[in-house]
Design a protein around this motif. Sequence first.
Motif, PDB file in Angstrom:
ATOM      1  N   GLY A 127      40.609  24.560  37.912  1.00 35.49           N
ATOM      2  CA  GLY A 127      41.562  23.507  37.566  1.00 35.49           C
ATOM      3  C   GLY A 127      42.140  23.700  36.171  1.00 35.49           C
ATOM      4  N   LEU A 128      41.281  24.095  35.226  1.00 36.26           N
ATOM      5  CA  LEU A 128      41.758  24.354  33.861  1.00 36.26           C
ATOM      6  C   LEU A 128      42.760  25.504  33.846  1.00 36.26           C
ATOM      7  N   HIS A 129      42.467  26.544  34.640  1.00 30.86           N
ATOM      8  CA  HIS A 129      43.390  27.674  34.715  1.00 30.86           C
ATOM      9  C   HIS A 129      44.705  27.270  35.384  1.00 30.86           C
ATOM     10  N   LEU A 130      44.626  26.408  36.390  1.00 26.96           N
ATOM     11  CA  LEU A 130      45.855  25.943  37.029  1.00 26.96           C
ATOM     12  C   LEU A 130      46.746  25.214  36.031  1.00 26.96           C
ATOM     13  N   ILE A 131      46.132  24.452  35.143  1.00 23.92           N
ATOM     14  CA  ILE A 131      46.911  23.708  34.139  1.00 23.92           C
ATOM     15  C   ILE A 131      47.507  24.653  33.103  1.00 23.92           C
ATOM     16  N   THR A 132      46.681  25.516  32.531  1.00 22.41           N
ATOM     17  CA  THR A 132      47.181  26.416  31.489  1.00 22.41           C
ATOM     18  C   THR A 132      48.190  27.416  32.044  1.00 22.41           C
ATOM     19  N   SER A 133      48.026  27.776  33.328  1.00 25.25           N
ATOM     20  CA  SER A 133      48.936  28.748  33.931  1.00 25.25           C
ATOM     21  C   SER A 133      50.344  28.189  34.102  1.00 25.25           C
ATOM     22  N   LEU A 134      50.487  26.871  34.089  1.00 26.03           N
ATOM     23  CA  LEU A 134      51.823  26.272  34.160  1.00 26.03           C
ATOM     24  C   LEU A 134      52.693  26.724  32.984  1.00 26.03           C
ATOM     25  N   GLY A 176      56.755  32.308  37.373  1.00 26.27           N
ATOM     26  CA  GLY A 176      57.552  31.583  38.353  1.00 26.27           C
ATOM     27  C   GLY A 176      56.664  30.775  39.269  1.00 26.27           C
ATOM     28  N   VAL A 177      57.220  29.687  39.813  1.00 24.16           N
ATOM     29  CA  VAL A 177      56.444  28.802  40.687  1.00 24.16           C
ATOM     30  C   VAL A 177      55.966  29.538  41.925  1.00 24.16           C
ATOM     31  N   TYR A 178      56.817  30.409  42.474  1.00 30.78           N
ATOM     32  CA  TYR A 178      56.440  31.151  43.688  1.00 30.78           C
ATOM     33  C   TYR A 178      55.179  31.968  43.444  1.00 30.78           C
ATOM     34  N   TYR A 179      55.120  32.729  42.338  1.00 33.93           N
ATOM     35  CA  TYR A 179      53.952  33.545  42.046  1.00 33.93           C
ATOM     36  C   TYR A 179      52.729  32.665  41.762  1.00 33.93           C
ATOM     37  N   TYR A 180      52.963  31.547  41.126  1.00 35.43           N
ATOM     38  CA  TYR A 180      51.888  30.590  40.828  1.00 35.43           C
ATOM     39  C   TYR A 180      51.244  30.088  42.119  1.00 35.43           C
ATOM     40  N   GLY A 230      40.388  35.185  31.483  1.00 36.89           N
ATOM     41  CA  GLY A 230      41.091  35.180  32.759  1.00 36.89           C
ATOM     42  C   GLY A 230      42.597  35.145  32.566  1.00 36.89           C
ATOM     43  N   LEU A 231      43.308  35.868  33.427  1.00 39.50           N
ATOM     44  CA  LEU A 231      44.766  35.919  33.338  1.00 39.50           C
ATOM     45  C   LEU A 231      45.430  34.694  33.942  1.00 39.50           C
ATOM     46  N   GLY A 232      44.667  33.893  34.677  1.00 38.83           N
ATOM     47  CA  GLY A 232      45.246  32.704  35.297  1.00 38.83           C
ATOM     48  C   GLY A 232      46.066  33.042  36.526  1.00 38.83           C
ATOM     49  N   PHE A 233      46.993  32.164  36.847  1.00 38.73           N
ATOM     50  CA  PHE A 233      47.768  32.280  38.085  1.00 38.73           C
ATOM     51  C   PHE A 233      49.254  32.418  37.771  1.00 38.73           C
ATOM     52  N   GLY A 234      49.949  33.151  38.647  1.00 39.37           N
ATOM     53  CA  GLY A 234      51.383  33.329  38.454  1.00 39.37           C
ATOM     54  C   GLY A 234      51.737  34.373  37.433  1.00 39.37           C
ATOM     55  N   THR A 235      50.743  35.179  37.024  1.00 39.97           N
ATOM     56  CA  THR A 235      50.966  36.249  36.063  1.00 39.97           C
ATOM     57  C   THR A 235      50.709  37.595  36.735  1.00 39.97           C
ATOM     58  N   PHE A 241      35.588  40.463  43.774  1.00 35.98           N
ATOM     59  CA  PHE A 241      34.856  39.997  42.607  1.00 35.98           C
ATOM     60  C   PHE A 241      35.515  40.509  41.319  1.00 35.98           C
ATOM     61  N   VAL A 242      36.015  41.748  41.371  1.00 40.83           N
ATOM     62  CA  VAL A 242      36.779  42.280  40.245  1.00 40.83           C
ATOM     63  C   VAL A 242      38.092  41.518  40.096  1.00 40.83           C
ATOM     64  N   HIS A 243      38.751  41.265  41.223  1.00 38.47           N
ATOM     65  CA  HIS A 243      40.041  40.565  41.189  1.00 38.47           C
ATOM     66  C   HIS A 243      39.891  39.162  40.600  1.00 38.47           C
ATOM     67  N   LEU A 244      38.890  38.410  41.059  1.00 38.39           N
ATOM     68  CA  LEU A 244      38.719  37.047  40.547  1.00 38.39           C
ATOM     69  C   LEU A 244      38.236  37.046  39.107  1.00 38.39           C
ATOM     70  N   PHE A 245      37.515  38.094  38.699  1.00 40.33           N
ATOM     71  CA  PHE A 245      37.199  38.228  37.276  1.00 40.33           C
ATOM     72  C   PHE A 245      38.494  38.349  36.483  1.00 40.33           C
ATOM     73  N   GLY A 246      39.437  39.147  36.991  1.00 41.66           N
ATOM     74  CA  GLY A 246      40.715  39.289  36.308  1.00 41.66           C
ATOM     75  C   GLY A 246      41.455  37.967  36.189  1.00 41.66           C
ATOM     76  N   ARG A 247      41.436  37.180  37.239  1.00 39.40           N
ATOM     77  CA  ARG A 247      42.159  35.902  37.242  1.00 39.40           C
ATOM     78  C   ARG A 247      41.406  34.789  36.512  1.00 39.40           C
ATOM     79  N   LEU A 248      40.071  34.758  36.665  1.00 36.04           N
ATOM     80  CA  LEU A 248      39.281  33.612  36.191  1.00 36.04           C
ATOM     81  C   LEU A 248      38.345  33.942  35.038  1.00 36.04           C
ATOM     82  N   GLY A 249      38.170  35.219  34.741  1.00 36.64           N
ATOM     83  CA  GLY A 249      37.393  35.590  33.586  1.00 36.64           C
ATOM     84  C   GLY A 249      35.893  35.651  33.801  1.00 36.64           C
ATOM     85  N   LEU A 250      35.176  35.817  32.703  1.00 34.73           N
ATOM     86  CA  LEU A 250      33.725  35.974  32.720  1.00 34.73           C
ATOM     87  C   LEU A 250      32.994  34.774  33.320  1.00 34.73           C
ATOM     88  N   PRO A 251      33.454  33.530  33.118  1.00 37.58           N
ATOM     89  CA  PRO A 251      32.748  32.406  33.759  1.00 37.58           C
ATOM     90  C   PRO A 251      32.621  32.570  35.273  1.00 37.58           C
TER      91      PRO A 251
END
Length: 386
Positions: free
Chosen positions: A67-74, A79-83, A266-271, A298-308
């Motif tokens: 949820g925190l990543h969804l907010i910061t990724s805004l 673009g909204v489509y990639y998000y 984490g890189l978040g979403f839409g990036t 697991f590697v992919h979600l590490f990229g998006r969501l980070g070490l947590p």
Amino acid sequence: MFKSKSFAYVIFSLALLYIASPWIVEKKLFFNEILSLSGFLILAANRFAVNRGAINNCIIILLVWCGLHLITSLFLMDGVYYYLRTSVIVYSIFSYFIGYFLFEQLGRFIQTILPYLRVYLIVFLFVNVPVLFERYGMAMLFPAIFKNIITRNTLLLLALINVIYSFTYPSATSILVAGIYLVLYLSPSFKVFSRIIGLSTILAVTLFVYFLPVLSLADGYTPENEEGVRNVIAAHPILSLDPNTTWRLIFWKQVLIDHFPRNLIGLGFGTPMITYFPVEDPEKLHTLPYVFGAHNSFVHLFGRLGLPYLLITGYLYFYIMKDYFKNKAYYIRNNSILLFWSFLAISMIALFNPVLETPIFSSAYWMILGFVAAAIERRKINNAHV
């Protein structure tokens, strides 16, 4: 409604279709989104309350972090489509609550369809009809064949089934699933199992680090010119054995190394995350840096969501497998050990394929994890009353 037998059976039927033919029912009918929404509605019907427990706590923490990543990724998205496309990682998690809350109905549902399910699985195990039988995802359902007939050698039979599967529907992934079943069969305790997995992980990391300088040769790659990747493949005899595996190493290097240290958070979403990738459809070229999977979820979600994310996931598997070995006799007696085997199957699939980052497979992973969580919780309740 959400606790009724009819509702549960409908959801389980949709889930079976989703696992058996995801490229049809998800691509055309959005079954992943239906299952995710159903999980959310079930959770809402239970007033967003779940019992306290290790797995439930991990899921809640993960959803909060997402949820925190969804907010910061805004503020970071391109673009909204990639998000929205990349946020499948988040909303699919709600399928977990299907497994968790409808667990009590699962046994009766499987018992009802078991004769037909066995015929279906056995026939198409030998007859290649990919439109009706996904080429490696069906490994999740094979344990159901052994409901009520679990023996000491069931894991060996499951391994054999997956080897046959790998020839009927050519895929090295099924061999890996067979491999984890053999490791389980040969491991008398969690200590032995964890050592085998630990040594395998150390070996894999060592090989990855060894090849890192060579993988950098891919930096000259463009979608129009794959010379960089060809240079990587030609640089070492091992890398030339299987180009598909070499591509995977290149994907992982991009996520783990090229995005360091930003990937720790984490890189978040839409990036964008992947720069070098094979192109099957030039019309999708502009979306691939955002949605192309690293071929290791697991590697992919590490990229998006980070070490947590990695810490949460590592703890989840530690907790589940420790409980599996400690209470294996109990889980065999009530057939719920089959759920652990299904979860390990989808976990091995996720290790070398896009799963958690794609609507094609993600709901299956989270739903089966929900079943496992409910089985562990039921075991604790039963033991408390003994």
